[in-house]
Write an enzyme that holds these catalytic residues in place. Sequence first.
Site, mmCIF file in Angstrom:
data_model
loop_
_atom_site.group_PDB
_atom_site.id
_atom_site.type_symbol
_atom_site.label_atom_id
_atom_site.label_comp_id
_atom_site.label_asym_id
_atom_site.label_seq_id
_atom_site.Cartn_x
_atom_site.Cartn_y
_atom_site.Cartn_z
ATOM 1 N N ASN A 14 23.769 29.750 -22.379
ATOM 2 C CA ASN A 14 24.312 28.703 -21.506
ATOM 3 C C ASN A 14 25.616 28.201 -22.123
ATOM 4 O O ASN A 14 25.594 27.475 -23.103
ATOM 5 C CB ASN A 14 23.278 27.568 -21.396
ATOM 6 C CG ASN A 14 23.827 26.365 -20.659
ATOM 7 O OD1 ASN A 14 24.858 26.453 -19.995
ATOM 8 N ND2 ASN A 14 23.122 25.243 -20.758
ATOM 9 N N LYS A 16 27.754 26.180 -20.875
ATOM 10 C CA LYS A 16 28.122 24.809 -20.477
ATOM 11 C C LYS A 16 29.603 24.797 -20.051
ATOM 12 O O LYS A 16 30.071 25.788 -19.485
ATOM 13 C CB LYS A 16 27.822 23.829 -21.610
ATOM 14 C CG LYS A 16 26.392 24.013 -22.130
ATOM 15 C CD LYS A 16 25.916 22.929 -23.027
ATOM 16 C CE LYS A 16 24.492 23.245 -23.455
ATOM 17 N NZ LYS A 16 23.843 22.151 -24.159
ATOM 18 N N HIS A 100 19.159 21.484 -15.499
ATOM 19 C CA HIS A 100 19.402 21.302 -16.942
ATOM 20 C C HIS A 100 19.424 19.802 -17.264
ATOM 21 O O HIS A 100 19.877 18.996 -16.447
ATOM 22 C CB HIS A 100 20.732 21.962 -17.323
ATOM 23 C CG HIS A 100 20.940 22.007 -18.798
ATOM 24 N ND1 HIS A 100 21.404 20.917 -19.503
ATOM 25 C CD2 HIS A 100 20.706 22.973 -19.712
ATOM 26 C CE1 HIS A 100 21.456 21.225 -20.787
ATOM 27 N NE2 HIS A 100 21.037 22.471 -20.944
ATOM 28 N N GLU A 102 21.330 18.051 -18.979
ATOM 29 C CA GLU A 102 22.647 17.392 -18.882
ATOM 30 C C GLU A 102 22.968 17.062 -17.429
ATOM 31 O O GLU A 102 23.629 16.067 -17.142
ATOM 32 C CB GLU A 102 23.729 18.281 -19.511
ATOM 33 C CG GLU A 102 23.619 18.273 -21.038
ATOM 34 C CD GLU A 102 24.059 19.545 -21.718
ATOM 35 O OE1 GLU A 102 24.721 20.396 -21.093
ATOM 36 O OE2 GLU A 102 23.709 19.707 -22.909
ATOM 37 N N GLU A 172 12.996 22.731 -22.581
ATOM 38 C CA GLU A 172 14.035 22.253 -23.500
ATOM 39 C C GLU A 172 13.781 20.782 -23.805
ATOM 40 O O GLU A 172 14.167 19.914 -23.005
ATOM 41 C CB GLU A 172 15.418 22.406 -22.860
ATOM 42 C CG GLU A 172 15.778 23.835 -22.532
ATOM 43 C CD GLU A 172 17.281 24.014 -22.432
ATOM 44 O OE1 GLU A 172 17.826 24.798 -23.217
ATOM 45 O OE2 GLU A 172 17.914 23.359 -21.600
ATOM 46 N N GLY A 178 21.436 20.489 -28.655
ATOM 47 C CA GLY A 178 22.721 20.215 -29.298
ATOM 48 C C GLY A 178 22.619 19.307 -30.515
ATOM 49 O O GLY A 178 23.624 18.832 -31.028
ATOM 50 N N SER A 208 18.634 23.932 -29.709
ATOM 51 C CA SER A 208 19.060 24.298 -31.072
ATOM 52 C C SER A 208 18.447 25.615 -31.555
ATOM 53 O O SER A 208 18.091 25.736 -32.729
ATOM 54 C CB SER A 208 18.771 23.154 -32.057
ATOM 55 O OG SER A 208 19.502 22.003 -31.701
HETATM 56 P P1 PGA Z 1 21.663 24.062 -27.713
HETATM 57 O O1 PGA Z 1 21.631 23.905 -26.111
HETATM 58 O O2 PGA Z 1 21.182 25.444 -28.030
HETATM 59 O O3 PGA Z 1 23.102 23.822 -28.069
HETATM 60 O O4 PGA Z 1 20.755 23.012 -28.246
HETATM 61 C C1 PGA Z 1 20.583 24.427 -25.337
HETATM 62 C C2 PGA Z 1 20.815 24.123 -23.871
HETATM 63 O O5 PGA Z 1 21.333 23.032 -23.560
HETATM 64 O O6 PGA Z 1 20.500 24.932 -22.976
#
Ligand code: PGA
Length: 248
Positions: A14, A16, A100, A102, A172, A178, A208
């Site tokens: 992903n 983003k 997601h 976010e 997640e 993140g 992560s």
């Molecule tokens: P990350 O993000 O691996 O940077 O924690 C995962 C995601 O948001 O899909």
Amino acid sequence: MYPRKIRAMLIAGNWKMHKGSSETREFCAALRARLPTTEGVDVVVCPAYTSLHDALGMLAVTEIGVFAQNTHWEREGAYTGEISPAMLHEIGVGGTLVGHSERRQYFGETDESTARRAQGAIGAGLDVIACVGETESEREAGETESVLRRQIRAIADAVSEDDRDRLLIAYEPVWAIGTGKTATPDLAEEAHRVIKGLLEVPVLYGGSVKPDNAAELLGQPSVDGALVGGASLEVESFAAICQAAIHS
Ligand code: PGA
């Protein structure tokens, strides 16, 4: 088009809001060289809308698929700023993320809109990775299971049993996205079991995931792959996670 295989394991990157068109082409060229075969593991990248075309062109001759990061549910209509699943399908995109955290946190996405997006995308012939997960305060309050139940029920109600072969869930935990804080393999396994008890589809872990923790997470019996954010932005770390899946 996303090459459909028997889904042993799926690794999705992903990106983003990273990588414009030229960076996308560079990344895909390097990934092609680094990962000439995916040996039975499904690998997809999820670029921004404006980079989808570049990724599709660069990866057309490979086994690596291209997904979007979001989609609307309708085929067309007065929805300024939105992209429909039919539009994605028309250019060869194989699937999409929906819901997601976010999007839930910053753009008002709800369980209901996530479910509608999942259903609309599957109806248009796309695969869907629907994201769920609890926040840190929900986990601390002992609400993880009830949050997952509520999020999964909305998706299960919207996507009929006949359509579920195009559906995957990504678990997640929001506190792990993140942040460098990863769920322990046991904790991930426990949450994946709850989800699979509600909906029988593959469940990816996200939050992560890095080359040094991927093998252990992917080795859990109920973990069917990973949704990778930060570590998917560099070819070396993304390829290392794909290799961990190939060898798991
Ligand atoms: P990350 O993000 O691996 O940077 O924690 C995962 C995601 O948001 O899909």
